[in-house]
Enzyme design. Structure first.
Site, PDB file in Angstrom:
ATOM      1  N   LYS A  24       6.597   8.352  -1.505  1.00 22.22           N
ATOM      2  CA  LYS A  24       5.938   7.709  -2.646  1.00 22.22           C
ATOM      3  C   LYS A  24       6.826   7.671  -3.886  1.00 22.22           C
ATOM      4  CE  LYS A  24       1.226   8.235  -1.036  1.00 22.22           C
ATOM      5  NZ  LYS A  24       1.477   8.849   0.289  1.00 22.22           N
TER       6      LYS A  24
HETATM    7  C1  LIG Z   1       1.107   8.338   1.580  1.00 21.32           C
HETATM    8  C2  LIG Z   1       1.793   8.872   2.767  1.00 21.32           C
HETATM    9  C3  LIG Z   1       1.730   8.222   4.035  1.00 21.32           C
HETATM   10  C4  LIG Z   1       0.912   6.971   4.262  1.00 21.32           C
HETATM   11  O1  LIG Z   1       1.481   5.823   3.671  1.00 21.32           O
HETATM   12  P1  LIG Z   1       0.605   4.471   3.501  1.00 21.32           P
HETATM   13  O2  LIG Z   1       1.450   3.596   2.669  1.00 21.32           O
HETATM   14  O3  LIG Z   1      -0.659   4.897   2.794  1.00 21.32           O
HETATM   15  O4  LIG Z   1       0.330   3.944   4.857  1.00 21.32           O
HETATM   16  C5  LIG Z   1       2.453   8.767   5.090  1.00 21.32           C
HETATM   17  N1  LIG Z   1       3.158   9.909   4.945  1.00 21.32           N
HETATM   18  C6  LIG Z   1       3.236  10.553   3.768  1.00 21.32           C
HETATM   19  C7  LIG Z   1       4.021  11.825   3.685  1.00 21.32           C
HETATM   20  C8  LIG Z   1       2.567  10.071   2.635  1.00 21.32           C
HETATM   21  O5  LIG Z   1       2.649  10.745   1.458  1.00 21.32           O
END
Ligand SMILES: *Cc1c(COP(=O)(O)O)cnc(C)c1O
Length: 470
Positions: free
Chosen positions: A118
Site C-alpha cells: 500500500k
Molecule cells: C491490502 C492488501 C492486500 C489486498 O489488496 P487489494 O488491492 O485490496 O486486493 C493484499 N496483501 C496485503 C499485505 C495488503 O495489505
C-alpha cells in the site's frame, strides 16, 4: 482522455485532480478513464533498464493526461519514491523481481516505509493531493478507518504534508503489536490516531456517519476506491514485466493476492494499456468472494472470517465495480442496475447480464483460493527452494499460481507485505522468526500508549475531537 463514473457512461467528464480529492463519484460510482491510454512496443523497449521513478513518471503521465504538468509530475514521483523512504530497495530498484524456481518469480512491492504494498500507491497519492490542495490554496481533513496496513501506509505518506490533516480510527482489539506500534510512532504533527473501543466495522460505521452529516461532508478519503491509488499501482506492473522478460513482447502471467480487487485491477489496466500480460491470476484466502465470482460468475456478500492473511479478509470487493463496467460494455445504467441488485439481494449473477465465465477468462482472469495450512506449507516450500522468507499474503499467491500456472510461461507473484509484519505465522511455518530490517528493529520498544486518543463509538465525541484539532 478524461475520467467518467462507472454509473454514468454518458459521462460528466472529470479531470484527474478533481477525482483525487473526492474519492467516490457524486452518483455513487467509481471513476475510470474514458479510454485506456496505449503504450507501444517501442515505448516499452525504451523503458527497459529505466529507474522506477522514470517508469512511474511515463506511465502516470499517460493516466493523468496533462492534468499535472510534466515538470511537476516528475517532482512528485521523485518525492514519493526516495531512497530514504525505500531504504531496502536493491540498487535503487524499488520493486525488485527475483526468481525462486523455474519460470516462477516474486516481485517485491513492500520495500516502503510500512512494509506493505500500500505504500506504493499511498506515497504518490499523498504527493498529488498535497500538490492539488496547495495549488487551490485549500486544506483537507481526511478521516479513515483501518484494520491494519492502510492506516500506517496513509500516515507515513501524509506525515508532514502541510495541506492535509489525517484522523485514523483503529479498533482497540485485532491489530498486531507491530501494526499498533507502526501507527503510534507516526502520531503527532498532522497525524491523529484514534483507538476505538470496538471492532473494525464500528470504526467504518463512524466514518460513514460523519461523512453523511452536512458539517463533515467535505472530509477526504484515502481508501482504495480512490482513482489516484489505483492509477499509482499500474507502473509497477510495467517495471516487473521489464525486469522479467528476455525480450519485450514476450507474454507473461501475473498472480495477485487479492482482497478489495485494487491491486489486480491495476494489473488489468496495465494489460489494457498494451503490456503483454496473458493471464491475471487472482489469489484469495478462505474469504473467497472473488474466487467465487471468477469461477461461477456469482458475486455474493459473505461474512468474512479472520485468517492468517488478514489484509485480504473482506466480505465484498469494492473495486470490482470498475471491471463490471467494462464487462457490461461500459454501460453505466446497466452497471448501476447490477450494483443495485447486489445491494438489495446480497447476490447477483453475471449470467443474468449476458456475461459468462468464459468471457471472464477471455479477459485473462482466472482464480483460486488457499487455506491456513496452504500458507504454512508454501512459506516452507519457498524457503526450501530459494532461502527466501515470504509473508502469508504472498504465500496465498504462490499456492494459487502453482495450481493454475502454465509451467512454460513466466509467472510473477506479487509480494504484498514483508514477513516481519507477521512473525507468528512465520514462526509456525519455519520454527524461527524472520530477521528484522534495521528500520523496524526496536519498533515496539517505544512506549506509544499516549499516541492513541482512546474513544468509544460516540459520534459527538469524534466530531468534537476533529473540530478541536483541525
Ligand atoms: C491490502 C492488501 C492486500 C489486498 O489488496 P487489494 O488491492 O485490496 O486486493 C493484499 N496483501 C496485503 C499485505 C495488503 O495489505
Amino acid at each position: 482522455m478524461h475520467l467518467i463514473s462507472t454509473r454514468d457512461s454518458l459521462g460528466t467528464p472529470n479531470t484527474y485532480c478533481e477525482t483525487l480529492l473526492t474519492g467516490l463519484a457524486p452518483d455513487g460510482g467509481l471513476f475510470i478513464p474514458s479510454e485506456y491510454p496505449q503504450v507501444s512496443q517501442g515505448e516499452l523497449e525504451s523503458l527497459k533498464n529505466s529507474p522506477y521513478t522514470n517508469i512511474a513518471f511515463q506511465i502516470k503521465k499517460k493516466l493523468i493526461s496533462g492534468d499535472i504538468d510534466d515538470v511537476t509530475l516528475k517532482d512528485l514521483v521523485e518525492n514519493a519514491y526516495t531512497q530514504e523512504k525505500f531504504p531496502n530497495s536493491v540498487d535503487g530498484n524499488i520493486t525488485p523481481v527475483r526468481k525462486i524456481d523455474k519460470n516462477l518469480y516474486i516481485q517485491n512491492l513492500s520495500l516502503g516505509p510500512t512494509a506493505a504494498f500500500k505504500d506504493m500507491a499511498m506515497q504518490q497519492l499523498g504527493q498529488e493531493m498535497n500538490y492539488e490542495l496547495t495549488k487551490r490554496g485549500e486544506n483537507l481533513t481526511i478521516l479513515g478507518a483501518t484494520s491494519g496496513d492502510t492506516g500506517s501506509a496513509a500516515e507515513a505518506a501524509m506525515k508532514g504534508l502541510d495541506a492535509i490533516t489525517l484522523f485514523m480510527l483503529s479498533p482497540q482489539i485485532g491489530m498486531s503489536d507491530f501494526q499498533k506500534a507502526q501507527m503510534g510512532n507516526l502520531s503527532g504533527d498532522n497525524i491523529f490516531n484514534i483507538s476505538v473501543d470496538g471492532c473494525f466495522d464500528d470504526c467504518q460505521d463512524m466514518v460513514k456517519d460523519l461523512k453523511n452529516s452536512p458539517e463533515f461532508s467535505h472530509l477526504g478519503a484515502v481508501n482504495s476506491i480512490n482513482w489516484g491509488r489505483i492509477s499509482s499501482q499500474v507502473p509497477y506492473y510495467f517495471s516487473g514485466y521489464l525486469q522479467t522478460v528476455d525480450e519485450v513482447g514476450e507474454e507473461i502471467d501475473v498472480c495477485v493476492p487479492s482482497g478489495n480487487f485494487g491491486n489486480v485491477l491495476s494489473a488489468y489496466i496495465a494489460k489494457k494499456m498494451g503490456l503483454p500480460i496473458r493471464r491475471l491470476i487472482i489469489a484469495t484466502n478462505e474469504n473467497d468472494v472473488l474466487h467465487k465470482v471468477f469461477s461461477t460468475g456469482v458475486y455474493e456478500i459473505t461474512p468474512s472470517s479472520i485468517t492468517s492473511s488478514p489484509s485480504m479478509d473482506i466480505s465484498k470487493a469494492s473495486n470490482y465495480e470498475r471491471l463490471v463496467f467494462d464487462l457490461l460494455g461500459r454501460d453505466g445504467a446497466k452497471t448501476e442496475k447490477y450494483m443495485q441488485e447486489f445491494a438489495d439481494k446480497k447476490t447477483v449473477d453475471l449470467a443474468d447480464y449476458g456475461v459468462s465465465v468464459e468471457d471472464l477468462k477471455s479477459q485473462g482472469f482466472i482464480s483460486g483460493s488457499s487455506s491456513h495450512a496452504d500458507r504454512l506449507s508454501m512459506i516452507e516450500w519457498v524457503y526450501e527452494v530459494s532461502k527466501t522468507i515470504i509473508d502469508p499474503h504472498t504465500a496465498d499467491s504462490i499456492k494459487v499460481s502453482l495450481e493454475l500456472r502454465d509451467p512454460n510461461i513466466k509467472t510473477i507473484c506479487m509480494e504484498t507485505a514483508l514477513p516481519v509484519k507477521f512473525e507468528d505465522t512465520i514462526e509456525k511455518a519455519l520454527g524461527f522468526i524472520p530477521e528484522r530490517p534495521a528500520i523496524f528493529e526496536s519498533l515496539e520498544a517505544q512506549n506509544n500508549e499516549k499516541a492513541f486518543q482512546k474513544m468509544g463509538t460516540d459520534r459527538e465525541q469524534l466530531k468534537n475531537f476533529i473540530e478541536d484539532n483541525s
